[in-house]
Design an enzyme around this catalytic site. Structure first.
Site, short mmCIF file in Angstrom:
data_model
loop_
_atom_site.label_atom_id
_atom_site.label_comp_id
_atom_site.label_asym_id
_atom_site.label_seq_id
_atom_site.Cartn_x
_atom_site.Cartn_y
_atom_site.Cartn_z
N LEU A 78 0.94 -1.24 -0.04
CA LEU A 78 -0.08 -0.18 -0.02
C LEU A 78 0.91 1.13 -0.03
CD1 LEU A 78 -2.98 -0.97 2.36
CD2 LEU A 78 -2.60 -1.68 -0.13
N GLY A 86 1.09 -5.27 1.36
CA GLY A 86 -0.08 -5.32 0.30
C GLY A 86 0.69 -5.91 -0.94
N ASN A 145 4.75 -7.12 6.42
CA ASN A 145 5.72 -6.73 7.51
C ASN A 145 5.24 -5.76 8.10
OD1 ASN A 145 5.49 -5.43 5.02
ND2 ASN A 145 7.50 -4.16 5.22
N GLU A 146 3.66 -5.47 8.05
CA GLU A 146 2.89 -4.51 8.85
C GLU A 146 3.60 -4.09 10.17
OE1 GLU A 146 1.69 -6.43 6.82
OE2 GLU A 146 0.24 -5.66 5.46
N1 CO8 Z 1 4.35 3.66 -0.19
C1 CO8 Z 1 4.99 4.86 -0.52
N2 CO8 Z 1 6.12 5.02 -1.10
C2 CO8 Z 1 7.10 4.17 -1.08
C3 CO8 Z 1 6.46 2.85 -0.51
C4 CO8 Z 1 5.44 2.68 -0.06
N3 CO8 Z 1 4.71 1.58 0.24
N4 CO8 Z 1 7.76 2.11 -0.61
C5 CO8 Z 1 8.61 2.79 -1.21
N5 CO8 Z 1 8.38 4.13 -1.33
C6 CO8 Z 1 9.01 5.17 -1.88
C7 CO8 Z 1 10.36 5.44 -1.23
O1 CO8 Z 1 10.00 6.31 0.01
C8 CO8 Z 1 11.18 6.00 -2.19
O2 CO8 Z 1 10.90 7.34 -2.26
P1 CO8 Z 1 11.86 8.55 -2.76
O3 CO8 Z 1 12.44 8.26 -4.17
O4 CO8 Z 1 10.98 9.72 -2.67
O5 CO8 Z 1 12.91 8.58 -1.70
C9 CO8 Z 1 10.86 5.38 -3.51
O6 CO8 Z 1 9.63 4.73 -3.20
C10 CO8 Z 1 11.77 4.08 -3.69
O7 CO8 Z 1 11.98 3.38 -2.55
P2 CO8 Z 1 13.78 2.86 -2.38
O8 CO8 Z 1 14.78 3.87 -2.60
O9 CO8 Z 1 13.23 2.23 -0.94
O10 CO8 Z 1 13.51 1.49 -3.47
P3 CO8 Z 1 14.42 0.33 -3.33
O11 CO8 Z 1 14.46 -0.22 -4.82
O12 CO8 Z 1 15.76 0.51 -2.66
O13 CO8 Z 1 13.55 -0.63 -2.37
C11 CO8 Z 1 11.42 -1.61 -1.48
C12 CO8 Z 1 12.18 -0.99 -2.72
C13 CO8 Z 1 11.94 -3.01 -1.14
C14 CO8 Z 1 9.95 -1.78 -1.87
C15 CO8 Z 1 11.45 -0.73 -0.29
O14 CO8 Z 1 11.03 0.60 -0.81
C16 CO8 Z 1 10.56 -0.71 0.85
O15 CO8 Z 1 10.94 -1.68 1.53
N6 CO8 Z 1 9.33 -0.15 0.89
C17 CO8 Z 1 8.51 -0.42 1.90
C18 CO8 Z 1 7.65 -1.26 1.60
C19 CO8 Z 1 6.55 -1.50 2.93
O16 CO8 Z 1 7.00 -1.54 3.97
N7 CO8 Z 1 5.42 -1.38 2.49
C20 CO8 Z 1 4.35 -1.58 3.37
C21 CO8 Z 1 3.20 -0.60 3.08
S1 CO8 Z 1 1.89 -0.90 4.21
C22 CO8 Z 1 0.83 -2.07 3.58
O17 CO8 Z 1 0.88 -2.45 2.37
C23 CO8 Z 1 -0.29 -2.85 4.05
C24 CO8 Z 1 -0.94 -1.75 5.19
C25 CO8 Z 1 -2.13 -2.47 6.01
C26 CO8 Z 1 -2.90 -1.62 7.08
C27 CO8 Z 1 -2.89 -1.66 8.23
C28 CO8 Z 1 -3.81 -0.95 8.88
C29 CO8 Z 1 -3.39 0.33 9.39
#
Ligand code: CO8
Length: 300
Positions: free
Chosen positions: A106, A151, A175-176
């Site tokens: 998400l 997500g 990983n929430e």
């Molecule tokens: N949402 C918004 N922006 C994101 C997200 C995300 N999920 N993931 C990454 N980004 C952004 C980064 O902040 C970065 O932004 P910027 O360029 O402006 O600095 C850009 O995308 C690129 O990210 P990275 O540099 O980290 O890219 P990498 O290729 O090095 O890594 C990953 C990619 C592995 C995907 C890494 O970005 C990561 O680990 N992201 C976080 C993923 C995560 O933890 N997602 C969880 C989301 S929550 C969810 O899905 C369920 C919620 C359920 C709700 C519960 C009730 C409250």
């Protein structure tokens, strides 16, 4: 509202035998496709339907990380609905056009500093997408060609079969907890139905992201293949699943998934209220902001 793909909940008749195709014409010149490939594309998702096989390929194309924003979720649901309503389509392979990333889950910015109305709209879109994939009458295969947290993992878990690129740098999981948030009950139910209670309990509490080889051991994905073989393998798996009569497979899928789907449908509004209350808390907003900052710092 009733997503058209939700087998057990839907008002329209089941799509049994949805793809009855004429045999290939003897006049068909060799080497030419038997039927046209239809494609449609929007901002975030590209879909190609091969009408000769009845298989669509859906590719996420929202760099940098295919995060599931409101716009992405809406396009995703509409694309699935179009395929679901197309009787020539019997199966869909879901993958990513962004290198190294399946989906980062998400879009966290949709859950930070927004209005209550926005949170409600966003969460409804998340529910809608899950109801569509989990309840799809099509065969759904996830070709996970990159990292797939939260997500992103839910999307893969909601498919009938998961094949992942055998790269230990790619990880998958819910990983929430690492973000200081809690996976909703229907994320948990979907996870439990794939890996079982004990593995889900430990993995959810620790917010684990499992490298591909570990994900295979846990049963979180069904097989690993070299990345260059991923689509070929997905097509082979799809052909195996499509060899069965649609109606028997669909009814079996309904039998396996109905209770979990029904549970969200029955508690949809309550689930939206819970999400709004939870995400609006200052402590949760702080956790999410800190997590976004951590992502940015890690980058620099
Ligand atoms: N949402 C918004 N922006 C994101 C997200 C995300 N999920 N993931 C990454 N980004 C952004 C980064 O902040 C970065 O932004 P910027 O360029 O402006 O600095 C850009 O995308 C690129 O990210 P990275 O540099 O980290 O890219 P990498 O290729 O090095 O890594 C990953 C990619 C592995 C995907 C890494 O970005 C990561 O680990 N992201 C976080 C993923 C995560 O933890 N997602 C969880 C989301 S929550 C969810 O899905 C369920 C919620 C359920 C709700 C519960 C009730 C409250």
């Amino acid at each position: 509202l009733c997503p058209s793909g939700v087998l057990s909940l839907c008002c329209r008749p089941p799509a049994w035998g949805r793809a009855t195709r004429p045999p290939p014409s003897p006049l068909q010149p060799p080497g030419l496709p038997l039927a046209p490939c239809r494609s449609f594309s929007n901002n975030k998702i590209q879909v190609e339907l091969d009408e000769s096989s009845g298989v669509a390929t859906m590719k996420f194309k929202s760099p940098p990380v295919n995060s599931l924003s409101l716009e992405f979720l809406t396009e995703f649901s509409i694309s699935l609905e179009k395929l679901e309503n197309n009787r020539a389509c019997r199966g869909v392979i879901i993958t990513s056009a962004v290198p190294k990333i399946f989906s980062s889950g998400l879009d966290i910015t949709e859950m930070c500093g927004k209005s209550v109305e926005h949170y409600a709209e966003f969460w409804r879109a998340v529910q809608e997408l899950w109801l569509r994939i989990y309840g799809s009458s099509m065969v759904t295969v996830a070709a996970v060609n990159g990292s797939s947290p939260a997500g992103g993992c839910l999307v893969a878990l909601s498919c009938d079969y998961r094949i992942m690129a055998e790269n230990p740098k790619f990880s998958i999981g819910l990983n929430e907890a690492q973000l200081g948030i809690v996976a909703p009950f229907w994320f948990k139910d979907t996870f439990v139905n794939v890996v079982g209670q004990r593995i889900a309990e430990r993995s959810l509490q620790l917010g684990s992201l499992h490298p591909a080889p570990e994900a295979l051991k846990l049963g979180l994905v069904d097989e690993l293949v070299p990345e260059e073989k991923l689509m070929e393998k997905a097509a082979a798996v799809m052909a195996q699943w499509l060899a069965l009569p649609d109606h028997a497979r669909q009814l079996t899928k309904t039998m396996m998934r109905k209770a979990v789907l029904d549970r969200l449908v029955a508690h949809r509004e309550e689930d939206i209220k819970n999400f709004i209350t939870f995400v609006s808390k200052e402590s949760i907003q702080k956790s999410l902001r800190m997590y976004m900052e951590m992502l940015k710092k890690r980058k620099s």
